[in-house]
Each structure stands twice: as structure tokens, then as C-alpha cells.
Design a protein around this motif. Structure first.
Motif, PDB file in Angstrom:
ATOM      1  N   SER A 154      -6.953   3.443  14.534  1.00 33.29           N
ATOM      2  CA  SER A 154      -6.776   2.248  15.355  1.00 33.29           C
ATOM      3  C   SER A 154      -5.511   1.469  15.007  1.00 33.29           C
ATOM      4  CB  SER A 154      -8.013   1.345  15.248  1.00 33.29           C
ATOM      5  OG  SER A 154      -8.237   0.956  13.918  1.00 33.29           O
ATOM      6  N   MET A 155      -4.857   1.798  13.886  1.00 34.40           N
ATOM      7  CA  MET A 155      -3.582   1.159  13.533  1.00 34.40           C
ATOM      8  C   MET A 155      -2.594   2.243  13.119  1.00 34.40           C
ATOM      9  SD  MET A 155      -4.918  -2.087  11.397  1.00 34.40           S
ATOM     10  CE  MET A 155      -6.642  -1.794  11.273  1.00 34.40           C
ATOM     11  N   THR A 156      -2.578   3.294  13.898  1.00 35.45           N
ATOM     12  CA  THR A 156      -1.740   4.460  13.587  1.00 35.45           C
ATOM     13  C   THR A 156      -0.302   4.052  13.293  1.00 35.45           C
ATOM     14  OG1 THR A 156      -3.022   5.429  15.374  1.00 35.45           O
ATOM     15  CG2 THR A 156      -1.321   6.819  14.398  1.00 35.45           C
ATOM     16  N   GLY A 157       0.179   3.059  14.036  1.00 33.58           N
ATOM     17  CA  GLY A 157       1.579   2.662  13.953  1.00 33.58           C
ATOM     18  C   GLY A 157       2.022   2.279  12.555  1.00 33.58           C
ATOM     19  N   TYR A 158       1.097   1.785  11.724  1.00 31.09           N
ATOM     20  CA  TYR A 158       1.521   1.417  10.363  1.00 31.09           C
ATOM     21  C   TYR A 158       0.509   1.830   9.314  1.00 31.09           C
ATOM     22  CZ  TYR A 158      -1.082  -2.733  11.873  1.00 31.09           C
ATOM     23  OH  TYR A 158      -2.030  -3.575  12.388  1.00 31.09           O
ATOM     24  N   PHE A 159      -0.242   2.881   9.587  1.00 31.27           N
ATOM     25  CA  PHE A 159      -1.145   3.347   8.528  1.00 31.27           C
ATOM     26  C   PHE A 159      -0.364   3.802   7.295  1.00 31.27           C
ATOM     27  CE2 PHE A 159      -3.812   6.111   6.047  1.00 31.27           C
ATOM     28  CZ  PHE A 159      -4.881   5.246   5.826  1.00 31.27           C
ATOM     29  N   ALA A 160       0.896   4.182   7.518  1.00 31.85           N
ATOM     30  CA  ALA A 160       1.736   4.619   6.393  1.00 31.85           C
ATOM     31  C   ALA A 160       1.789   3.560   5.287  1.00 31.85           C
ATOM     32  CB  ALA A 160       3.137   4.923   6.889  1.00 31.85           C
ATOM     33  N   ARG A 161       1.635   2.299   5.652  1.00 30.48           N
ATOM     34  CA  ARG A 161       1.669   1.240   4.626  1.00 30.48           C
ATOM     35  C   ARG A 161       0.464   1.335   3.681  1.00 30.48           C
ATOM     36  NH1 ARG A 161       3.127  -3.746   8.698  1.00 30.48           N
ATOM     37  NH2 ARG A 161       4.858  -2.688   9.703  1.00 30.48           N
ATOM     38  N   PHE A 162      -0.674   1.738   4.230  1.00 30.11           N
ATOM     39  CA  PHE A 162      -1.855   1.928   3.376  1.00 30.11           C
ATOM     40  C   PHE A 162      -1.583   3.082   2.398  1.00 30.11           C
ATOM     41  CE2 PHE A 162      -3.599  -0.186   7.048  1.00 30.11           C
ATOM     42  CZ  PHE A 162      -4.692  -0.908   6.606  1.00 30.11           C
ATOM     43  N   GLN A 163      -0.974   4.107   2.933  1.00 29.56           N
ATOM     44  CA  GLN A 163      -0.636   5.271   2.109  1.00 29.56           C
ATOM     45  C   GLN A 163       0.301   4.842   0.978  1.00 29.56           C
ATOM     46  OE1 GLN A 163      -2.054   8.346   3.732  1.00 29.56           O
ATOM     47  NE2 GLN A 163      -2.086   8.596   1.507  1.00 29.56           N
ATOM     48  N   GLU A 164       1.276   4.002   1.330  1.00 27.95           N
ATOM     49  CA  GLU A 164       2.234   3.527   0.325  1.00 27.95           C
ATOM     50  C   GLU A 164       1.520   2.707  -0.758  1.00 27.95           C
ATOM     51  OE1 GLU A 164       5.504   1.435   2.199  1.00 27.95           O
ATOM     52  OE2 GLU A 164       6.232   0.729   0.239  1.00 27.95           O
TER      53      GLU A 164
END
Ligand SMILES: Nc1nc2c(c(=O)[nH]1)N[C@H]1C(S)=C(S)[C@@H](COP(=O)(O)OP(=O)(O)OC[C@H]3O[C@@H](n4cnc5c(=O)[nH]c(N)nc54)[C@H](O)[C@@H]3O)O[C@H]1N2
Ligand SMILES: Nc1nc2c(c(=O)[nH]1)N[C@H]1C(S)=C(S)[C@@H](COP(=O)(O)OP(=O)(O)OC[C@H]3O[C@@H](n4cnc5c(=O)[nH]c(N)nc54)[C@H](O)[C@@H]3O)O[C@H]1N2
Ligand SMILES: [Mo]
Length: 711
Positions: A154-164
Motif C-alpha cells: 500500500s506504500m510501494t512508492g517508499y517501502f525502500a525506506r523501511f528496508q533502509e
């Protein structure tokens, strides 16, 4: 773009991730041969399908609309006209028709938030505003709880931040009865019963208080925790009635009751042990007493989560340097007690001092409009007198039939698909729309709301019409120019409104060049059209407010400037002044006719019903709804993966294909949001439309059902 057709979508510079499946599918959305190309007039029966409609010319459609509006004006006036919007594509130019109704005198609208009403009902009263943009702080956090939401999808656009955040050594914890895509990426996952999150969070608060992990200094300085509540009246003890900023506290130095803002005051968090304990308690005492009810056994009985698990999460969150609770527009909010569940998560953050600093926060998804000003595209009638009675979206059918808001003669539905998306579809919107003499639906595709309308108008899609988004979801203010040729005779919402308004001599409010309207939306933010046209998108957070911290240094936006535990607005609405747990009426713990608790989820191949009819999407996740069921529940019913199954209750049926798994709590079934009766069956045929609830929440995740083999 090739020959006026869109052939490919790519992520732009302003986006941090490549385009997602929904982005790519815009190509098919524009080019699909399912697109509506001409106005369709109902010539058969409502509720049956597209073969009940006949293509007509635009002139005839506008003649018909004029006649029906005139009928409404002559038979009760403009208040007999209803306007219903939806999430659409969040363009600021699609709401023109509502402004037009205003110029006719003002119409009737609906009330209720189908999405994140828990935030309105629970977070806003505690913090004073829902502008809680902390998504740029995600990577800086050390411990994040994704509470009843699934940001991978649901927040694909910035899920990378969770990964970071995790790459930096942080922990992600997911609280969800289902092993969601986010649970799959998390180090912690617990599975409470749906609708039990308020009990779970009170249990966590008890652990934090029992173990002395709370931040007293933060509570004293930035919250109303020390505020005295009069035991006799049950409300705040104020120096001046009706002035909540005049609340009183006990000063620890003098042991006297003083104004909370008296100079040099060091307030006590409890009245216990003072001379005032007979007459007063503090808000903090009340929260503590509420939490005290939720010991290990009580929490286990209500949520089915073990003490060791939730206590570990509570401790790790409390002890984290920076902790965040992601509420977003989470599924847990779409339950009967969703507002209080949201408020208690806010309490937990306050008690741990995890608000107002880098890497901290309680996260509500909001957008650019909460950071920089936005203007209205269209000039509104200052003398409009809209109907003071609004129709609750959850009881639409009853209100229409009982004429609670007066007779509705005419309805205009755009940018939403209420028949598929609002709960208890059969007894709610289908019933209501069948009883309105003339319903117009404006859409790109023929869906189930079209099936219940008298006239369906073809609208342009993104890229086919000038468009500006400066809204409550994305932080990026985006312009899109009309470069793609629309199919057939599709027209924009603005153009359609202009054509209708012309018949009433009101077209002057809608016949400017769209650039004029776009300018009105962005200029209050200090952005020029030229700049935006050149850059296409401007991020109101990372570019315009890079240092933004929600409730920076603990300054809240309530009248008292403190975060409030006790809320008179809840008392006035008939609820408790301190948020607490209420078990949903439709809970697995209450027994009842249907044995399985169903929750809804959003998949990567849709935004609700939008995109869900496109082949690009269907080939990703299947052409039929998936009904996910626990292995033991499936075995009891003789169901195996791939079987055709029916989910049902007294409200209706939803047909799909079974997916049997052990990665879902026994007793819970997951249904997919976004399927539509026009090409499958909607899961909203089953969902709970409880009303009223605190905050008027959508209760789809408090729905009891059963599942049987065969469809
Ligand atoms: N791909 C995609 N992205 C979207 C959307 C979309 O349709 N598709 N829609 C957008 C919109 S408008 C919204 S509101 C957001 C929604 O974003 P999310 O809330 O992340 O999405 P959901 O899939 O509705 O719910 C997430 C999870 O909540 C769980 N859940 C349900 N009930 C409960 C409960 O009572 N307690 C707990 N703890 N968990 C529960 C479900 O099992 C599900 O896995 O997504 C936005 N982004
Ligand atoms: N069962 C169930 N129900 C739910 C939910 C759930 O999880 N399960 N989730 C709830 C949530 S969180 C939300 S936000 C709501 C969303 O509910 P809706 O807002 O009704 O969502 P959509 O189905 O996407 O409807 C949008 C419609 O607008 C059309 N559209 C898109 N752009 C334009 C445009 O520019 N002009 C016009 N005229 N039309 C346009 C699309 O084709 C589509 O038909 O649903 C809620 N209902
Ligand atoms: Mo939503």
C-alpha cells in the motif's frame, strides 16, 4: 507516446522508486477496449449489466440531465440533488460538478470516511491535527510497528525506506492476523484477532508502565497527563468553564492545585498520595487504570496474543532511541472500535515520548496539502445553502428510502465506485440507488455503480486531460498535461460540468482554460505554473519542507498545545473520555451465526476497483477473487487450494478461488478488496455497515462470515 497514444510509463525524477504495477497499467487503462466511449442510457433494468444500456449522443445526454435537474429544482429544490465523490485520482479538477450544484443553491452530500476515519476520530482529537507526515523519517527510526497495515503493497512508492531502516539495524514489527507481504519482511509478527488491537495496545501500555519505561518528562511537558479530572463530573477540572486551556494540575513542590501553565510548576502525574485524591484523578491515572485491566490473561483472552510476544514488542518500542507507529490508513481502523484503537496507539507513543523528533512519530498518510497551502480550483457560491442533513454513507439505502434528508431526486456520482466499495452493498447503495429517480455516473469503465445508474458518461483518464494533484495522499504536487487522445467521445469531468452548467447560464464558472484553475490550486503554495510545467512534480516535503518534523519538540495543535489523553468530544458523542477497548459486535469471540472473522486486503494489482479490470493486472494475481483460508478451517469444510468457493453471510455472497494456508490465523478469512459485480463479485456484498460508530468508521474488517465449497 506515439500517435496520440501512450505506449510506456516510466518513473520520473521526482519519484524515488521505479513505476509500480499500477503505474505501468496506465498504458492499458488509456488504450483498453473496455473504455466507455459514448454516453449510455438505461433502457432496461437497473442492476443487470451493460446490455441494459443504449449508446446515445452527448446532446441527448445533456438534454436529459437538464430535464432531470429542472425536475429536481421544481420539486423540492437543489437540496434534492446529491453529489458523491470518491478517491478517483485525487485531481483537484474533478469536483467541478459539486461546485455547480452550489451555484444552483447547494445540494445534499454524504458523511463518513470510507478509508481512515479512525484517524479523524482517534488521532486528531489527541494531537490536534492529522498532519502527521513522518514518512521521510522512516529510515531514521530504530523500531517501527506497522500496525494493521501492509506498506509493501500500500506504500510501494517508499517501502525502500523501511528496508533502509532495517539495513541500518532497525526492527520492523507487523501486527496483522495475516502473513502479509510486510509481515514477510518483518523481524516481528503477531496475529491478534481482528478488531482487538485496542485491547492489545492497552496491554502493551501496561507493560511499559509496570516496568517504568514511560518518559515522565515528556508527559508532563507536552501532554495533558497531569490534568485533573473531577471525579464527581467525570470531566476536566477547569478554572474557567468551557476554556480547556485553563486546566489545573497539582504542583509537586507546593502540593497545591494550580493552573498548568503557572510559572515554575512541576505537575504531578498522579493524585495518589495527595490531599486531593478523594476528589480528583489525573488523566494519567485514568489511562493507567484503563491499562491495568489488561493483564496477560485478559489480553490473551481478547486478542489471542501471548504475553511474552506483546511485552517484548512493547519493551523494544519503548526503549528504542527512535520509535514509530505506522497507522497509515490501516486495515485495523476499518473495525468497529477503530477510532479508539488509533487513539490508544497515540497514547502509547506519547507515553514513550516517541513523537515530535527525528525518527519518531505516529504516521498517518497525508499529503502535500497538509504541508503547503492549496487553493480551490473553482469559485464557489458564497450564498449556497447545502442541506444540513448529510446522508451517512453506511446507511445510504435507509436514508434514501426513509427520506431522512428529504427526497433525493437526482444523484451525480464521480471518482468513486460506492456500490463496490461501501459496506453491505445489497442493502445499502444498491437499495438506495434503485430508489433515486435519476442517477448519473461518470467513469472510464462500466462498473457496478454504473449498473445502478440511469445515465453513464465516459470520462477521460490520466494523461488525457489537464490535471493537478495537490492533495491528501502524495507529498508530490504533480501536473499532467493532456497529451494523449481520449478514446471515442470521452470528456473530462470539468468539460462535462461546463456543458451542463451552460444550460443553466452558469458556465462562466467553468469555461476558463484549465491552466487558470491549476494556477489557483498551486499559487497559494508559492509555486508557479511555469515552474511546475517544467519540472512536472514538486515534492512538498523533501523539496519545500526538508526539515519538517511533525509536532516538532512536542508542540501539539490542540487548543492547549498539549497532546490530550482525555477528550470531551468523545464524551459528547456518547463514548468514554479516555480511549478504551470495545469488542466489535461482529467478533469471533461473540459466537453468533457465522463462525469466521473476515478481513479485507488490498493487493498490488489494484487501487480499490481501479485497475482491477485490466488484463495487465489480472494476469498478475488471477482472474478471480482469492479467498484465503486457514488450513484447519479449510479441512473442516473439505476445501483445497484452487477450489471454487463461496464466502457468505446473511448480507450476500462473494465467489472466489480458495487459497489454503497456515500463515493466517485459524478462524480468520482474508477477502480481497476491489472486485466488482460487473466483472466478478464484490467482497462488499458481505461487509458490516455498523453505524453510528465513534468517528463513523468503515467496519468492513468487523465482518463475520462462513465459506463453503462451490461457487
Ligand atoms: N496496492 C494498493 N495500494 C493502496 C491501495 C490499493 O487499493 N492498492 N489503496 C490505498 C488506500 S485508499 C488505503 S486506505 C491504503 C490501505 O493500506 P493498508 O491498510 O496497508 O491496506 P489493507 O490491505 O486494507 O490492510 C492491511 C492489513 O490490515 C490487516 N487487518 C485487517 N483488519 C485488521 C485488524 O483488525 N487488526 C490488525 N492488526 N490488522 C488488520 C489485513 O489483514 C491486511 O493485511 O492503501 C493505499 N494504497
Ligand atoms: N470491501 C472493502 N471495501 C472498502 C475497502 C476495503 O478494503 N474493502 N477499503 C475502503 C477504502 S480504504 C477506500 S479509500 C475506499 C475507496 O473507494 P472508491 O474511492 O470508491 O475507490 P475506487 O473503486 O478506486 O473508485 C474510483 C472510481 O473512480 C474512477 N475514476 C478514476 N479517475 C477518475 C476521474 O478522473 N474522473 C472520474 N469521473 N472517475 C475517475 C475509477 O474508474 C473508479 O471507478 O473503499 C473502501 N471500501
Ligand atoms: Mo483508503
Amino acid at each position: 507516446m506515439r500517435d496520440g497514444k501512450v505506449v510506456k510509463v516510466e518513473g520520473g525524477e521526482v519519484n524515488e522508486s521505479p513505476a509500480c504495477a499500477r503505474g505501468f497499467a496506465r498504458v492499458e487503462m488509456c488504450n483498453s477496449d473496455q473504455r466507455l466511449t459514448k454516453p449510455l442510457k438505461l433502457v432496461g433494468e437497473k442492476g443487470k449489466g451493460i446490455d441494459q444500456y443504449k449508446e446515445i449522443e452527448w446532446d441527448e445526454a445533456i438534454d436529459l440531465i437538464q430535464e432531470k435537474i429542472q425536475y429536481a429544482l421544481d420539486n423540492g429544490g437543489s437540496n434534492t440533488m446529491l453529489y458523491q465523490g470518491g478517491s478517483g485520482n485525487f485531481s483537484s479538477l474533478t469536483g467541478a460538478f459539486n461546485t455547480f450544484i452550489g451555484w444552483l443553491g447547494g445540494g445534499t452530500s454524504t458523511a463518513g470516511n470510507m478509508c481512515c476515519a479512525g484517524i479523524d476520530g482517534g488521532l486528531t482529537p489527541v494531537f490536534g491535527s492529522r498532519s502527521q507526515l513522518v514518512r521521510h523519517q522512516i529510515a531514521k527510526s530504530d523500531y517501527i510497528i506497522a500496525w494493521g497495515n501492509n506498506p509493501v503493497n500500500s506504500m510501494t512508492g517508499y517501502f525502500a525506506r523501511f528496508q533502509e531502516m532495517m539495513n541500518n539495524g532497525g526492527t520492523l514489527c507487523t501486527i496483522d492476523p495475516y502473513y502479509s507481504e510486510t509481515a514477510d519482511k518483518s523481524q516481528e509478527w503477531i496475529q491478534p484477532w481482528p478488531g482487538s488491537d485496542s485491547a492489545l495496545s492497552l496491554g502493551m501500555i501496561k507493560v511499559i508502565l509496570d516496568e517504568g519505561l514511560q518518559k515522565d518528562d515528556f508527559l508532563k511537558a507536552h501532554t495533558t497527563a497531569p490534568c485533573l479530572i473531577d471525579k464527581a463530573t467525570g470531566v476536566s477540572f477547569l478554572a474557567k468553564d468551557d476554556d480547556e486551556t485553563s486546566y489545573q494540575v497539582i504542583d509537586s513542590k507546593t502540593n497545591q492545585i494550580v493552573a498548568h501553565d503557572a510559572s515554575g510548576v512541576d505537575p504531578l502525574l498522579t493524585t495518589e498520595g495527595t490531599d486531593f485524591a478523594d476528589k480528583y484523578v489525573t488523566e494519567f491515572d485514568l489511562v493507567k487504570a484503563e491499562a491495568a485491566k489488561w493483564d496477560a490473561d485478559a489480553v490473551k483472552a481478547e486478542t489471542d496474543v501471548d504475553f511474552d510476544d506483546y511485552a517484548r514488542i512493547a519493551r523494544d518500542y519503548a526503549k528504542a532511541k527512535h520509535g514509530m507507529i505506522i497507522q497509515n490508513m490501516g486495515g485495523y481502523q476499518r473495525t468497529e472500535n477503530g477510532s479508539f484503537a488509533t487513539a490508544i496507539q497515540c497514547y502509547m507513543a506519547l507515553i514513550c515520548g516517541h513523537v515530535g523528533h527525528e525518527g519518531d512519530g505516529v504516521y498517518d498518510a497525508t499529503g502535500s496539502a497538509s504541508l503547503v497551502k492549496s487553493g480551490s480550483a473553482f469559485e464557489a457560491n458564497p450564498d449556497a445553502k447545502p442541506n444540513s442533513v448529510k446522508i451517512p454513507i453506511y446507511k445510504f439505502g435507509d436514508y434514501v428510502i426513509d427520506e431522512t434528508a428529504g427526497k433525493i431526486n437526482f444523484a451525480w456520482i464521480t471518482c468513486g465506485n460506492p456500490v463496490a466499495q461501501l459496506p453491505n452493498s445489497n442493502d445499502n447503495w444498491k437499495k438506495g440507488l434503485a430508489n433515486i429517480p435519476f442517477v448519473v455516473k461518470v467513469d472510464m469503465f462500466f462498473n457496478s455503480t454504473c449498473m445502478w445508474s440511469d445515465l453513464v458518461l465516459p470520462v477521460t483518464a490520466l494523461f488525457e486531460t489537464p490535471n493537478i494533484t495537490h492533495s491528501v495522499r502524495s507529498t508530490v504536487i504533480q501536473i499532467s498535461e493532456a497529451k494523449v487522445t481520449p478514446p471515442g467521445e470521452a470528456k473530462s469531468d470539468l468539460e462535462i460540468t461546463r456543458m451542463v452548467a451552460e444550460r443553466f447560464g452558469l458556465d462562466k464558472y467553468f469555461n476558463e482554460d484549465p491552466d487558470v484553475y491549476i494556477k489557483r490550486v498551486i499559487e497559494p503554495a508559492g509555486i508557479t505554473l511555469e515552474d511546475l510545467k517544467e519540472r512536472k512534480g514538486i515534492d512538498a516535503l523533501t523539496e519545500l519542507n526538508p526539515d519538517f518534523i511533525a509536532y516538532k519538540d512536542g508542540e501539539f495543535l490542540t487548543k492547549t498545545k498539549k497532546a490530550q489523553f482525555f477528550n470531551k468530544t468523545w464524551v459528547d458523542a456518547g463514548y468514554e473520555g479516555i480511549a478504551c477497548h470495545h469488542r466489535p459486535q461482529e467478533s469471533i469471540l461473540n459466537g453468533g451465526k457465522y463462525p469466521l472473522a473476515s478481513v479485507q486486503r488490498k493487493t498490488r494489482n489494484q487501487v480499490h476497483t481501479t485497475f482491477k479490470n485490466l488484463e495487465t493486472m489480472l494476469c498478475m494475481d488471477g482472474h478471480k477473487p482469492t479467498i484465503t483460508i486457514n488450513a484447519e478451517d479449510a479441512a473442516e469444510r473439505g476445501i483445497a487450494t484452487g477450489d471454487a468457493v463461496t464466502a457468505f453471510n446473511d448480507r450476500g455472497e462473494h465467489y472466489g478461488v480458495a487459497y489454503v494456508t497456515t500463515h493466517l490465523k485459524k478462524g480468520v478469512v482474508v477477502l480481497e478488496n476491489g472486485w466488482d459485480d460487473a466483472w466478478a463479485t464484490s467482497s462488499s456484498n458481505l461487509t458490516n455497515n455498523a453505524y453510528p460508530t465513534l468517528g463513523s468508521v468503515h467496519c468492513c474488517n468487523s465482518t463475520m462470515i462462513d465459506v463453503k465449497k462451490g461457487a
